[in-house]
Scaffold this motif. Structure first.
Motif, PDB file in Angstrom:
ATOM      1  N   ALA A 196       0.848  -1.208   0.000  1.00  0.00           N
ATOM      2  CA  ALA A 196       0.000   0.000   0.000  1.00  0.00           C
ATOM      3  C   ALA A 196       0.873   1.243   0.000  1.00  0.00           C
ATOM      4  N   PRO A 197       0.459   2.266  -0.751  1.00  0.00           N
ATOM      5  CA  PRO A 197       1.232   3.509  -0.734  1.00  0.00           C
ATOM      6  C   PRO A 197       0.939   4.304   0.538  1.00  0.00           C
ATOM      7  N   ALA A 198       1.726   5.354   0.760  1.00  0.00           N
ATOM      8  CA  ALA A 198       1.412   6.270   1.865  1.00  0.00           C
ATOM      9  C   ALA A 198       0.731   7.494   1.264  1.00  0.00           C
ATOM     10  N   TYR A 199      -0.014   8.198   2.069  1.00  0.00           N
ATOM     11  CA  TYR A 199      -0.647   9.427   1.591  1.00  0.00           C
ATOM     12  C   TYR A 199       0.448  10.486   1.391  1.00  0.00           C
ATOM     13  N   PRO A 200       0.454  11.164   0.228  1.00  0.00           N
ATOM     14  CA  PRO A 200       1.499  12.181  -0.001  1.00  0.00           C
ATOM     15  C   PRO A 200       1.250  13.448   0.818  1.00  0.00           C
ATOM     16  N   LEU A 201       1.693  13.416   2.053  1.00  0.00           N
ATOM     17  CA  LEU A 201       1.376  14.477   3.012  1.00  0.00           C
ATOM     18  C   LEU A 201       2.214  15.724   2.809  1.00  0.00           C
ATOM     19  N   GLU A 202       1.554  16.869   2.896  1.00  0.00           N
ATOM     20  CA  GLU A 202       2.313  18.131   2.821  1.00  0.00           C
ATOM     21  C   GLU A 202       2.539  18.716   4.209  1.00  0.00           C
ATOM     22  N   ASP A 203       1.558  18.539   5.112  1.00  0.00           N
ATOM     23  CA  ASP A 203       1.652  19.157   6.435  1.00  0.00           C
ATOM     24  C   ASP A 203       1.928  18.128   7.516  1.00  0.00           C
ATOM     25  N   ILE A 204       3.178  18.073   7.953  1.00  0.00           N
ATOM     26  CA  ILE A 204       3.499  17.154   9.050  1.00  0.00           C
ATOM     27  C   ILE A 204       3.862  17.999  10.268  1.00  0.00           C
ATOM     28  N   HIS A 205       3.027  17.942  11.301  1.00  0.00           N
ATOM     29  CA  HIS A 205       3.318  18.728  12.498  1.00  0.00           C
ATOM     30  C   HIS A 205       3.841  17.874  13.637  1.00  0.00           C
ATOM     31  N   ASP A 206       3.289  16.648  13.785  1.00  0.00           N
ATOM     32  CA  ASP A 206       3.725  15.785  14.888  1.00  0.00           C
ATOM     33  C   ASP A 206       3.439  14.328  14.523  1.00  0.00           C
ATOM     34  N   PRO A 207       4.482  13.558  14.185  1.00  0.00           N
ATOM     35  CA  PRO A 207       4.258  12.161  13.777  1.00  0.00           C
ATOM     36  C   PRO A 207       3.927  11.225  14.941  1.00  0.00           C
ATOM     37  N   THR A 208       3.978  11.736  16.183  1.00  0.00           N
ATOM     38  CA  THR A 208       3.728  10.863  17.337  1.00  0.00           C
ATOM     39  C   THR A 208       2.360  10.187  17.209  1.00  0.00           C
ATOM     40  N   GLY A 209       2.357   8.887  17.392  1.00  0.00           N
ATOM     41  CA  GLY A 209       1.085   8.159  17.408  1.00  0.00           C
ATOM     42  C   GLY A 209       0.588   7.740  16.036  1.00  0.00           C
ATOM     43  N   ALA A 210       1.335   8.058  14.970  1.00  0.00           N
ATOM     44  CA  ALA A 210       0.862   7.670  13.630  1.00  0.00           C
ATOM     45  C   ALA A 210       0.704   6.153  13.546  1.00  0.00           C
ATOM     46  N   GLY A 211       1.693   5.437  14.071  1.00  0.00           N
ATOM     47  CA  GLY A 211       1.636   3.970  14.031  1.00  0.00           C
ATOM     48  C   GLY A 211       0.473   3.430  14.851  1.00  0.00           C
ATOM     49  N   ASP A 212       0.219   4.062  15.982  1.00  0.00           N
ATOM     50  CA  ASP A 212      -0.890   3.616  16.848  1.00  0.00           C
ATOM     51  C   ASP A 212      -2.231   3.897  16.181  1.00  0.00           C
ATOM     52  N   CYS A 213      -2.326   5.045  15.504  1.00  0.00           N
ATOM     53  CA  CYS A 213      -3.580   5.372  14.795  1.00  0.00           C
ATOM     54  C   CYS A 213      -3.789   4.404  13.632  1.00  0.00           C
ATOM     55  N   PHE A 214      -2.703   4.096  12.925  1.00  0.00           N
ATOM     56  CA  PHE A 214      -2.796   3.141  11.821  1.00  0.00           C
ATOM     57  C   PHE A 214      -3.381   1.829  12.339  1.00  0.00           C
ATOM     58  N   ALA A 215      -2.760   1.325  13.401  1.00  0.00           N
ATOM     59  CA  ALA A 215      -3.162   0.009  13.915  1.00  0.00           C
ATOM     60  C   ALA A 215      -4.564   0.042  14.510  1.00  0.00           C
ATOM     61  N   GLY A 216      -4.908   1.145  15.193  1.00  0.00           N
ATOM     62  CA  GLY A 216      -6.241   1.256  15.795  1.00  0.00           C
ATOM     63  C   GLY A 216      -7.322   1.284  14.727  1.00  0.00           C
TER      64      GLY A 216
END
Ligand code: AMP
Length: 304
Positions: free
Chosen positions: A218-238
């Motif tokens: 699966a591709p990743a979303y081509p993000l322009e605005d990254i402010h805080d990557p904390t919890g991205a993995g947890d949100c993905f899994a949740g």
């Protein structure tokens, strides 16, 4: 169907090259539970101290999260602080204090014990196993982990792998777990350790899902605005586990869609600190980005 989630609940201090914030709502279970709540009812298992801010409890409640399994103990809440470089794939943990987590030995409320879907968010594999062993006959169990447990609790993690259906981990953890440079070999190797499926996250390069009957890139979303990557993995899994619980299915098509929904929610989460962006997220936002994923990964046979 409902989803049982356990993991850490904490107060985070996060520093990026552009901003710094303290005592934010954090912890693997916080991110996972709010992400999953967009898809299915969540039963949370965790612990906080008596210093845990009431507005954070209200936020869980606003998302319909069942707090019968949340213990509020005398003492301080788990705390973590970290700092990001301009390359936000690089994060340094500055401090960690387990606090009330040190004495956490949960007994599941009776209403949680027949949970069909379970997500064991990042916390020690011993605690993940302790919670899982109290669930009667789970239909599908997803677990996350981190490099720390590969270093200090490898045996317990290997035991856990025999009891779960899907492991989610990032590429460096997959390589480290299997002592293998190739992600393809690492993914296939992890399947032999127990889980039926393995999802390897590659940050801004998307993720790979392995199973005996499927391989999905699966591709990743081509993000322009990254402010805080904390919890991205947890949100993905949740969101991944939440979507499976919502459909009640675990066939290859549903798993592929779950990966995309996980990627969608994770991509929104990094647009603000803590759970800020998820507080304003709507089902229509999720659907928009889901359709966008479809568009960017679709191609037709043929051409000139
Ligand atoms: P992620 O960015 O997906 O790795 O998740 C970051 C979250 O994990 C933060 O909110 C932290 O509070 C939490 N966290 C950091 N270290 C640990 C740990 N050792 N055990 C459990 N949770 C942790």
């Amino acid at each position: 169907m409902s989803l049982l989630i356990t993991g850490s609940i904490g107060l985070d201090s996060v520093k990026t090259p552009l901003a710094e914030h303290h005592d934010l709502l954090g912890g693997s279970a916080s991110y996972a539970a709010i992400a999953a709540s967009f898809f299915t009812p969540v039963n949370l298992v965790g612990i906080v101290g008596d210093d845990f801010p009431k507005p954070y409890l209200d936020l869980y409640r606003k998302h319909g999260i069942n707090l019968a399994g949340l213990e509020i103990a005398a003492g301080q809440t788990f705390r973590w602080s970290g700092e990001y470089e301009w390359n936000m794939n690089n994060r340094r943990t500055l401090s960690i204090a387990l606090n009330v987590f040190e004495k956490f030995n949960p007994t599941l409320p009776a209403q949680y014990r027949n949970a069909p879907f379970v997500f064991l968010a990042n916390i020690s594999p011993q605690l993940q196993m302790h919670v899982l062993s109290q669930v009667e006959k789970p239909k599908f169990v997803v677990a996350d982990t981190m490099d720390l447990w590969l270093e200090i609790a490898r045996e317990a993690l290997l035991e856990l792998l025999k009891r779960i259906d899907c492991l989610i981990l990032n590429e460096s953890e997959a390589r480290e777990l299997m002592k293998e440079a190739s992600l393809i070999k690492a993914g296939r190797g992890i399947l032999k350790l127990g889980p039926k499926y393995v999802c390897i996250k590659k940050g801004e390069h998307g993720c790979l899902l392995f199973g005996e009957d499927l391989f999905f890139s699966a591709p990743a979303y081509p993000l322009e605005d990254i402010h805080d990557p904390t919890g991205a993995g947890d949100c993905f899994a949740g969101a991944f586990a939440g979507y499976l619980a919502k459909t009640g299915k675990v066939d290859p098509t549903t798993l592929r869609n779950a990966v995309i929904y996980g990627s969608v929610v994770a991509s929104y989460n990094v647009e603000a600190f803590s759970l800020g962006r998820l507080q304003t997220l709507t089902p229509a936002d999720i659907e928009n980005r889901y359709q966008f994923f479809r568009k960017i990964s679709h191609f037709e046979l043929g051409g000139a």
